[in-house]
Design an enzyme around this catalytic site. Sequence first.
Site, PDB file in Angstrom:
ATOM      1  N   PHE A 197      57.641   5.487 -16.556  1.00 11.22           N
ATOM      2  CA  PHE A 197      57.398   6.515 -15.546  1.00 11.22           C
ATOM      3  C   PHE A 197      56.305   6.047 -14.599  1.00 11.22           C
ATOM      4  CE2 PHE A 197      55.157  10.307 -13.972  1.00 11.22           C
ATOM      5  CZ  PHE A 197      56.214  10.961 -13.359  1.00 11.22           C
ATOM      6  N   LYS A 219      44.767  10.059 -13.550  1.00 13.47           N
ATOM      7  CA  LYS A 219      44.552  11.010 -14.651  1.00 13.47           C
ATOM      8  C   LYS A 219      43.110  11.083 -15.184  1.00 13.47           C
ATOM      9  CE  LYS A 219      49.239  11.859 -16.179  1.00 13.47           C
ATOM     10  NZ  LYS A 219      50.268  10.936 -15.733  1.00 13.47           N
ATOM     11  N   ASP A 256      50.512  -0.219 -14.801  1.00 10.74           N
ATOM     12  CA  ASP A 256      50.270   1.205 -14.533  1.00 10.74           C
ATOM     13  C   ASP A 256      49.442   1.774 -15.683  1.00 10.74           C
ATOM     14  OD1 ASP A 256      50.386   3.975 -14.362  1.00 10.74           O
ATOM     15  OD2 ASP A 256      52.453   4.012 -13.634  1.00 10.74           O
TER      16      ASP A 256
HETATM   17  C1  LIG Z   1      51.182  10.709 -14.628  1.00 12.70           C
HETATM   18  C2  LIG Z   1      51.651   9.332 -14.357  1.00 12.70           C
HETATM   19  C3  LIG Z   1      51.972   8.896 -13.060  1.00 12.70           C
HETATM   20  C4  LIG Z   1      51.972   9.821 -11.875  1.00 12.70           C
HETATM   21  O1  LIG Z   1      50.728  10.370 -11.613  1.00 12.70           O
HETATM   22  P1  LIG Z   1      50.617  11.683 -10.696  1.00 12.70           P
HETATM   23  O2  LIG Z   1      49.132  11.905 -10.583  1.00 12.70           O
HETATM   24  O3  LIG Z   1      51.346  12.769 -11.411  1.00 12.70           O
HETATM   25  O4  LIG Z   1      51.230  11.361  -9.386  1.00 12.70           O
HETATM   26  C5  LIG Z   1      52.349   7.577 -12.887  1.00 12.70           C
HETATM   27  N1  LIG Z   1      52.399   6.727 -13.926  1.00 12.70           N
HETATM   28  C6  LIG Z   1      52.088   7.108 -15.181  1.00 12.70           C
HETATM   29  C7  LIG Z   1      52.148   6.100 -16.277  1.00 12.70           C
HETATM   30  C8  LIG Z   1      51.724   8.420 -15.443  1.00 12.70           C
HETATM   31  O5  LIG Z   1      51.458   8.796 -16.693  1.00 12.70           O
END
Ligand SMILES: *Cc1c(COP(=O)(O)O)cnc(C)c1O
Length: 411
Positions: free
Chosen positions: A136, A249, A220
């Site tokens: 994701f 986050k 990521d």
């Molecule tokens: C939450 C998340 C995102 C997206 O972040 P947002 O602040 O919701 O745009 C992207 N990559 C990972 C791995 C995530 O957990």
Amino acid sequence: MTTTWKDDAGRDLVRSFGERMALFTRGEGAYLWDDKGRRYLDFLAGIAVNSLGHAHPVFVEAVAAQAATLAHVSNYFATEPQLALASRLKRLAGTGPSGRVYFGNSGAEANEAAFKLARLHGGADRPRILSLRDAFHGRTMGTLALTGKPWMQEPFLPMAGGVEFIDSTIEALEAAIDDRVAALFVEPVKGEAGVVELPEGFLRAARELTEQHGVLLIIDEIQTGAGRTGEWFAFQHDGITPDAITVAKGIGGGFPIGALITFGAASELFYPGTHGSTFGGNALGTAVAGAVLAEIERADLVANAAERGEQLRAAIEAIGSPLVSGCRGKGLLVGVGLRHPVAKAVVAAAQEHGLIINAPNDETIRLVPALTIGDVEIDEFVQLFAASLETVAHALVLEDEPAQAGAEVRA
Ligand SMILES: *Cc1c(COP(=O)(O)O)cnc(C)c1O
């Protein structure tokens, strides 16, 4: 006639989220209170966001002090908190002097910047971008194109071009990486997919192959960063150096902020005019994130995440619930595997018992509590989680033919 908050939410809020499960009015540490004054133990922490828990004095003081001093001036100018945070992130990520930081306001914005970085590196000669199936990376059009979940992309086709999805195996890396690839995107523990870890040696193999072929390795760390997995960033467990990481986050502890951190030559790809953001990196956001990261360092919460993660996994195994197949993840990014597709029922039962947790899919419970948790919170969690599992196991037995289902659940 009185309307409830659920009526208001159902009428006024976008329908892309499911029905809101509660209306929270206050938080403190690992606890939340709803509009009825009921207290909940929060083991979701706003999806790995509230690193210091709710209303931590350091967070509160940083917001108040910076808001009273200077909140925003635009990126025509620099501010002290912005420079301090860039320098701190470079140090924590281990970029050395050649690293650079781009600030945005969310995870998706950090990954959008990373996508553009990949294109700048690739140019016409490297049209391919690789990403992992099931990983994701966000919900904007660019980051959705990087997200290996066809059902999420389907209503929004066509996607931005050039992205190919591969399995998370070393063999798939070997088969896919060549000199036509601009970048490989990796989610080091797939949080949204159910806290799924990469195979042993995957990141090291990815680093070797990307280096051989001049491909950017972009990790990521939006869910895994800020100490969550027991290292500042998950890639540090493997002793590699990526070309870029994205964070969000947990960095802001509840303040919306994201960043792309580049290493070495990748730091020279953006040139004036190639990217930007009005809010990104403003004084308020960077002051808060700086204070949150400083507190994580001061209180040694990275070590706490490692230690409490172990403790939590052992405690969950010790419950001995027939519903639980085992624990996954690193540090305080914990996935609890279930033997039946009842994760949503467990989440609902937990809420009834006064515990907030989350189900990224039907067979996984995700636990991402504040990095500040200790014995008290873990003991209470175990009690509430055991009761929630018991509620669901009991309902399962009642639902099916008693003898057969009972045997299955106990197996
Ligand atoms: C939450 C998340 C995102 C997206 O972040 P947002 O602040 O919701 O745009 C992207 N990559 C990972 C791995 C995530 O957990």
